[in-house]
Structures are given as C-alpha cells and as structure tokens.
Design an enzyme around this catalytic site. Structure first.
Site, PDB file in Angstrom:
ATOM      1  CG  LEU A   1      -5.950   0.177   7.383  1.00 39.47           C
ATOM      2  CD1 LEU A   1      -5.637  -0.248   8.813  1.00 39.47           C
ATOM      3  CD2 LEU A   1      -6.158   1.683   7.320  1.00 39.47           C
TER       4      LEU A   1
ATOM      5  CD  GLU B   1      -1.230  -0.100   3.739  1.00 37.66           C
ATOM      6  OE1 GLU B   1      -2.393   0.296   3.588  1.00 37.66           O
ATOM      7  OE2 GLU B   1      -0.777  -0.460   4.842  1.00 37.66           O
TER       8      GLU B   1
HETATM    9  N1  PDD Z   1      -5.030   6.792   6.702  1.00 38.22           N
HETATM   10  N2  PDD Z   1      -3.486   2.483   4.544  1.00 38.22           N
HETATM   11  C1  PDD Z   1      -2.973   3.171   5.576  1.00 38.22           C
HETATM   12  C2  PDD Z   1      -1.650   2.760   6.109  1.00 38.22           C
HETATM   13  C3  PDD Z   1      -3.685   4.254   6.139  1.00 38.22           C
HETATM   14  O1  PDD Z   1      -3.169   4.931   7.175  1.00 38.22           O
HETATM   15  C4  PDD Z   1      -4.922   4.622   5.584  1.00 38.22           C
HETATM   16  C5  PDD Z   1      -5.736   5.768   6.114  1.00 38.22           C
HETATM   17  C6  PDD Z   1      -5.426   3.878   4.496  1.00 38.22           C
HETATM   18  C7  PDD Z   1      -6.759   4.182   3.871  1.00 38.22           C
HETATM   19  O2  PDD Z   1      -7.810   3.822   4.739  1.00 38.22           O
HETATM   20  P1  PDD Z   1      -9.217   4.551   4.688  1.00 38.22           P
HETATM   21  O3  PDD Z   1      -9.692   4.470   3.307  1.00 38.22           O
HETATM   22  O4  PDD Z   1     -10.052   3.773   5.634  1.00 38.22           O
HETATM   23  O5  PDD Z   1      -9.009   5.989   5.135  1.00 38.22           O
HETATM   24  C8  PDD Z   1      -4.689   2.817   4.004  1.00 38.22           C
HETATM   25  C9  PDD Z   1      -5.776   7.730   7.515  1.00 38.22           C
HETATM   26  C10 PDD Z   1      -6.738   8.571   6.777  1.00 38.22           C
HETATM   27  C11 PDD Z   1      -4.868   8.470   8.452  1.00 38.22           C
HETATM   28  O6  PDD Z   1      -4.060   7.804   9.069  1.00 38.22           O
HETATM   29  O7  PDD Z   1      -5.008   9.682   8.624  1.00 38.22           O
END
Ligand code: PDD
Length: 285
Positions: A206, A182
C-alpha cells in the site's frame, strides 16, 4: 455516543444499518481510508482523499465527491465525536444490489459509511516512552494488487492474526523472492548504517500516507539518508533498526522479529531522530 455517517445521515453508530446485499458486505467490493486526527487537526487529509479517489478509479466505482465534501464530513465527525485522538474511517462500496451477482451492476448507488474511533495518542519522540513492537514474519500470501486500499482485507486479517497468535503485534511479509513487502497493516523499513531503507511502491504494498509524509519530511530535512529499493530478508535480519508506520501509529520501532532482537533489541537513535522530525512537521500535511 459514537456518531457515524451513512448515506447522507448522521446517526448513532449502533443504529447504522446496511442491506445484506451490499456488495461491500458480500464481496468486500469497496475502498476505505483511515485519516488520523489529533486535537481536531487531521494529518495528511489531502493525500488520503487522493488515495481514496485512486482506489475508486482502480476498481471502477463512480463516485464524485470533492475534497471539500470529504472535508466537511470529516470535520462534522470530529465535531460530533469530540476532538481527542481520532481515526476517521471513510468507506465507499459499489452499493447494494437486488441479487447476488459477481458482475458490476450499472444502476446501483455507492454506499458511503464513515465513523470516528479513538486512537492512541501520537507517539512522543522519547525512547523511554516508545512502544516496542514485536513482530512475526511470514511469506506474503495476499493478492497482486496490494496498492489498492480495498475493504477485502481477509489476507491482511489472517496475516495480522498470525502475529497475534504468536504473541506479537504485527507480521512482516516477504514475497516469493524473500524481499520485504510491508506488514499486514503497516509499511515497513529497515535502518542500516544510519540509512532508512524501504521497499519501492509497486503492486506489492500500500502507498501509505504516513510513509509518503515521513519520506518527504526526511528528504526535506536532509540529515537522514533515505533509499527506496528492494530489501532482502537477510537485510531485515541484520538491520540496526526496523520500523513500521501507519496512520494510527506514526513510526513504530520494532525491537524483535520471530523472538530475535533487532540490532541491540532497543529503540534506536534513528527512530528518535525521525519521530522528532515527524512530530514537528506532520501538521504541515
Ligand atoms: N492500515 N499497509 C497496509 C496493508 C495498511 O493497511 C496500512 C494502513 C498501511 C499504512 O498506510 P497509512 O500510513 O496510509 O495508514 C500500510 C490502516 C491504518 C488500517 O487498515 O486500519
């Protein structure tokens, strides 16, 4: 004034205080969520709370707020902080102990903290207005439990900063087999021959809620083919399009990796189609 929530009380964010013996502060021993909200309407609230509960279970924090308890908190924060474009940050740690000790204490109460912060307006499905993301690439040096949305984010922070130090917005991460995992704060995708391809969910990434919603929208619509399978570095370098997704960005078009253009170096047609579908359907989640 930014109004936050800490352990049962609403208060100005700058007045919020925790104990330095809080295990979140000492060990990063906690779980967090970020729920996006536009004009007072949250996107993906239920799956965000489900992922939070999964994370709390995974690390053995006993905390039994219902979905409606979390909903009340989020709605209060939206009400108190204006209903613009907000990220609602939710955070539960194992709590404050009376000493620093690695093992879990039985008799401490979890710390609950939440606040709202401004996020950029949701992207509009328009190539000329789309933000063009430039990213670095790196070996993924984080731990083997990246499916847990832990507040222990040092690995992610260092990878994010790696990209920033190279003048980029993000860092794409690759495992020891040179497969895409990712990005440091987003999920990642390639588009090849009009097929959207993203790594399958496992311990290396994640389970992003934007990813979950996007894949569901694309599969329901059916006009764009989706595959969840390992993606090699070679495929990333030869992709027609590369995307990153997160709650505060929705779908971000990556136009450059390590200084080299992705495809023709422009925001792609499949991005436009996907963001159009996402913008139209996201409030159904
Ligand atoms: N970040 N992968 C990682 C490592 C993340 O930290 C995030 C989200 C995602 C995307 O997940 P989602 O679509 O549920 O936001 C993938 C958030 C927004 C943050 O740490 O601020």
């Amino acid at each position: 004034m930014n109004i936050a929530f800490l352990n049962g009380s609403y208060l100005p964010l700058e007045e919020a205080r925790i104990s330095p013996l809080d295990r979140g502060f000492l060990f990063g021993d906690g779980i967090y969520e970020v729920v996006p909200s536009y004009g007072g309407k949250m996107v993906g609230f239920a799956p965000h709370i489900q992922r939070m509960n999964d994370g709390l279970d995974a690390i053995g924090i006993k905390f039994d707020w219902s979905e409606s308890d979390w909903g009340d908190l989020c709605n209060q924060l939206i009400k108190k902080n204006g209903s613009g474009n907000l990220g609602i940050y939710l955070h539960v740690t194992r709590g404050a102990d009376s000493k620093r000790f690695h093992g879990f204490s039985e008799n401490i109460t979890p710390t609950v903290f939440a606040f709202a912060f401004e996020i950029a307006p949701a992207p509009v499905a328009d190539k000329t207005l789309a933000k063009k993301f430039k990213v670095s690439s790196s070996k993924d040096l984080r731990w083997d439990r990246c499916q847990i949305k832990s507040t222990s984010l040092l690995g992610n922070v260092l990878h994010f900063q790696q990209g920033q130090d190279q003048g980029n917005d993000e860092t794409l991460l690759f495992n020891a087999d040179n497969q895409l995992t990712e990005a440091s704060s987003c999920n990642a995708y390639i588009v090849k021959d009009s097929v959207v391809i993203t790594p399958p969910l496992d311990n290396q990434l994640l389970p992003g809620i934007t990813r979950q919603i996007l894949l569901d929208i694309l599969r329901n619509d059916g006009s764009i083919k989706v595959e969840e399978r390992p993606v090699s570095m070679h495929e990333v370098k030869n992709a027609d399009e590369v995307w990153i997704t997160s709650s505060s960005k929705e779908i971000g078009a990556v136009v450059e990796i390590d200084g080299l253009p992705v495809g023709n170096g422009e925001v792609g047609d499949i991005w436009l189609a996907a963001q159009t579908l996402y913008s139209a359907a996201k409030h159904n989640y």
